[in-house]
Write a protein that holds these residues in place. Structure first.
Motif, PDB file in Angstrom:
ATOM      1  N   GLU A  76       0.677  -1.233   0.009  1.00  0.00           N
ATOM      2  CA  GLU A  76       0.034   0.005  -0.020  1.00  0.00           C
ATOM      3  C   GLU A  76       0.905   1.180   0.214  1.00  0.00           C
ATOM      4  O   GLU A  76       0.526   2.133  -0.681  1.00  0.00           O
ATOM      5  N   TRP A  77       1.955   1.191   0.596  1.00  0.00           N
ATOM      6  CA  TRP A  77       2.879   2.443   0.813  1.00  0.00           C
ATOM      7  C   TRP A  77       3.324   2.598  -0.570  1.00  0.00           C
ATOM      8  O   TRP A  77       3.527   3.935  -1.054  1.00  0.00           O
ATOM      9  N   LYS A  80       0.701   4.002  -2.743  1.00  0.00           N
ATOM     10  CA  LYS A  80       0.207   5.377  -2.610  1.00  0.00           C
ATOM     11  C   LYS A  80       1.388   6.502  -2.630  1.00  0.00           C
ATOM     12  O   LYS A  80       0.948   7.431  -3.302  1.00  0.00           O
ATOM     13  N   ARG A  81       2.756   6.236  -2.320  1.00  0.00           N
ATOM     14  CA  ARG A  81       3.519   7.316  -2.618  1.00  0.00           C
ATOM     15  C   ARG A  81       4.072   7.197  -3.732  1.00  0.00           C
ATOM     16  O   ARG A  81       4.776   8.449  -4.024  1.00  0.00           O
ATOM     17  N   ASP A 206      11.312   8.073  -0.215  1.00  0.00           N
ATOM     18  CA  ASP A 206      10.374   8.879   0.472  1.00  0.00           C
ATOM     19  C   ASP A 206      10.765  10.399   0.780  1.00  0.00           C
ATOM     20  O   ASP A 206       9.901  10.983   1.178  1.00  0.00           O
ATOM     21  N   PRO A 234      11.880   1.439   5.520  1.00  0.00           N
ATOM     22  CA  PRO A 234      11.387   2.863   6.059  1.00  0.00           C
ATOM     23  C   PRO A 234      12.241   3.416   6.969  1.00  0.00           C
ATOM     24  O   PRO A 234      12.072   4.323   7.826  1.00  0.00           O
ATOM     25  N   TYR A 283       4.285   2.599   8.054  1.00  0.00           N
ATOM     26  CA  TYR A 283       3.681   2.649   6.471  1.00  0.00           C
ATOM     27  C   TYR A 283       2.288   3.020   6.669  1.00  0.00           C
ATOM     28  O   TYR A 283       1.532   3.475   5.889  1.00  0.00           O
ATOM     29  N   ASN A 284       1.523   2.251   7.799  1.00  0.00           N
ATOM     30  CA  ASN A 284       0.157   2.505   7.794  1.00  0.00           C
ATOM     31  C   ASN A 284      -0.290   4.034   8.558  1.00  0.00           C
ATOM     32  O   ASN A 284      -1.205   4.202   8.167  1.00  0.00           O
ATOM     33  N   GLU A 287       2.330   8.592   7.789  1.00  0.00           N
ATOM     34  CA  GLU A 287       2.501   9.781   6.464  1.00  0.00           C
ATOM     35  C   GLU A 287       2.291  11.091   6.906  1.00  0.00           C
ATOM     36  O   GLU A 287       2.986  12.121   6.351  1.00  0.00           O
TER      37      GLU A 287
END
Ligand SMILES: Cc1ncc(COP(=O)(O)O)c(C=O)c1O
Length: 393
Positions: A76-77, A80-81, A206, A234, A283-284, A287
Motif C-alpha cells: 500500500e505504501w 500510495k507514495r 520517500d 522505512p 507505513y500504515n 504519513e
C-alpha cells in the motif's frame, strides 16, 4: 508550529548512536557537531514509539515472522507514495539494504563479474562489490551547472560482456538527484540492450522535495520490472535504521527464488522483531508525520543555502531534489579530500562525510546531514564560517 516538534533537541550521546557516540572512533575527536551518517536527530513518529512500547511490554522476544499485514503495508505504501502496483508475493524480507546488495551479488553474479556504479556514490557500494570479489566498473556522474547527471555514452561504453549488474542509487546519495522519468527510460533502454540486471537502491525514495517525483525504476516497463531488484526500507524515512528492517521487491519469480535461496542460507530472512512492527506502523500511520518532516527538511535546505550565500560565499550547497544528506562544494578552498576533512574536524568542529569517501569525483566536496534541529544545523554552519574566515588559516 505543526503537530510534531522537529526543533526539539534530544541528546543522543550515551545511546549507542553511531552518529554521536562514534565520533571519537571515526573522526579521532568526540567533541564535534555531528553531521555525518544518514540518520536523523528526530524522534521516530509517535505510532512507531507506541507500537514498540506495546510490543516490548509482552516481554518475550523470540524468533519473528512477518505477517501478511507486514507485506500489505509495503504494497500500500509503495502504491500510495510512488504509484507502483506491486504484489505481496514479490517482497522478500531483508535485514538492511546493504545486506540486500550483497545477497544480490551472491545470487546473480560470479567472482570476477563486473558491477557498474555511478560515483560519487554511497561508499558501501564500493566495499560490497570489492569485498565479494566482483569487479568495480565506474561510470562517474558529470557535475554541470551545479547539478550531477548521468553519462550515458560512458555507461554504454563500459558495459562489456563481463559486466552483469548495475547498482543504481535512486534517489542518489550523495548528489541528491531524483532521477527523472526521461533519465530512467534512457537507462532502461541501455539495460535492455545490454541485458543488465539492476539492483536499484531506493532507500531514499520517500525523501523527495517539491518539484521532483520519484519513479521506481522497475515501474517504467515490464522488461525493467523483470530485471530489477528494488531495495526499499522505512529506515531513512522514519528514522529507524537501528531496527534493521528492509525489503527487496523482485517481480521475476526465478530471480526471487535465487535471491531467497541466498537469504535463507545466510539465515537473514527472519527479520527483526521490533523492525517488523515498526515498518507496519510507520507505513500504515506515519504519513502525516512524514509530510511535516519533509517541510522541515526543505526549510533546513533553504536555510543552509541562504546561510552559505550570506556568510560563506565560495562554499555552496549542491541543492538536493531528494535525500537529507546533500553535498557542500568546498572546491574553492583548493584542499585535497583529506586536508578538507582535517580542516572540518579540527578548525570547524564538525563531522561530515568526506566527499572523497564516495569516490574520486567527490574530492573537494563534503556531505552534510541536514536532518537535525535547525539550531544544531546553525551551529555546524557557524563553525564552518568561523574556520573559513579565520585569518590564521
Ligand atoms: C543509498 C543508501 N543505501 C543503503 C543505506 C543503508 O542501508 P541499510 O542500513 O538498510 O543497510 C544507506 C544509508 O545511508 C544509503 O544512503
Amino acid at each position: 508550529m505543526g503537530k510534531f516538534d522537529f526543533d526539539r533537541i534530544i541528546d543522543r550521546k550515551g545511546t549507542s548512536s553511531e552518529k554521536w557516540d562514534g565520533l571519537e572512533k571515526k573522526f579521532g575527536k568526540a567533541n564535534l557537531i555531528s553531521m555525518w551518517v544518514a540518520d536523523m536527530d528526530f524522534e521516530a513518529p509517535p505510532c512507531v514509539k507506541q507500537v514498540i512500547r506495546e510490543r516490548s511490554e509482552h516481554g518475550i522476544f523470540g524468533y519473528t515472522d512477518q505477517p501478511d499485514s507486514f507485506y500489505n503495508a509495503v504494497v500500500e505504501w509503495v502504491n500510495k507514495r510512488h504509484g507502483w502496483n506491486i504484489k505481496a508475493d514479490w517482497i522478500c524480507n531483508t535485514p538492511g539494504v546493504v545486506p540486500a546488495l550483497s545477497a544480490s551479488l551472491m545470487a546473480f553474479t560470479q567472482p570476477g563479474d563486473g558491477v557498474v556504479i555511478q560515483p560519487p556514490v554511497y561508499y558501501p557500494f564500493f566495499s560490497v562489490i570489492q569485498g565479494r570479489g566482483r569487479k568495480l566498473v565506474e561510470n562517474p556522474l558529470i557535475f554541470e551547472n551545479g547539478k550531477f547527471r548521468m553519462d550515458f555514452e560512458d555507461l554504454e561504453a563500459r558495459i562489456t560482456p563481463e559486466v552483469k549488474v548495475l547498482f543504481l542509487c535512486s534517489p542518489h546519495n550523495p548528489t541528491g538527484r531524483v532521477w527523472t522519468r526521461k533519465e530512467l527510460d534512457r537507462l532502461a533502454r541501455i539495460c535492455r540492450e545490454k541485458d543488465l540486471l539492476v539492483v536499484s537502491d531506493e532507500i531514499h525514495s520517500d525523501i523527495v522535495y517539491k518539484g521532483s517525483v520519484h519513479t521506481p525504476l522497475a515501474s517504467v516497463s515490464a522488461d525493467m520490472a523483470s530485471r530489477t531488484i528494488t531495495c526499499i526500507s522505512p529506515s531513512k524515512t522514519f528514522n529507524i535504521a537501528g531496527l534493521s528492517t528492509s525489503v527487496a521487491v523482485i517481480p521475476d519469480e526465478r530471480k526471487r527464488s535465487y535471491f531467497e535461496r541466498v537469504t535463507e542460507f545466510l539465515h537473514i530472512e527472519g527479520g527483526n522483531l521490533f523492525g517488523t512492527f515498526a515498518l507496519e506502523a510507520a507505513y500504515n500511520e506515519g504519513e502525516e508525520w512524514l509530510e511535516e518532516l519533509l517541510e522541515y527538511l526543505e526549510d533546513n535546505i533553504d536555510y543552509t543555502e541562504d546561510f552559505l550565500a550570506e556568510n560563506i560565499p565560495g562554499v555552496s550547497l549542491v541543492r538536493p531534489e531528494g535525500t537529507y544528506v546533500p553535498l557542500l562544494d568546498f572546491r574553492s578552498l583548493e584542499m585535497s579530500g583529506e586536508e578538507l576533512q582535517q580542516f572540518l574536524i579540527h578548525r570547524a568542529g564538525v563531522a561530515m562525510d568526506g566527499g572523497h569517501w564516495f569516490g574520486r569525483t567527490g574530492e573537494g566536496f563534503a556531505r552534510i546531514n541536514i536532518a537535525t534541529p535547525r539550531s544544531i544545523l546553525r551551529k555546524g554552519l557557524e563553525g564552518i564560517e568561523k574556520a573559513i574566515k579565520d585569518p590564521a588559516r
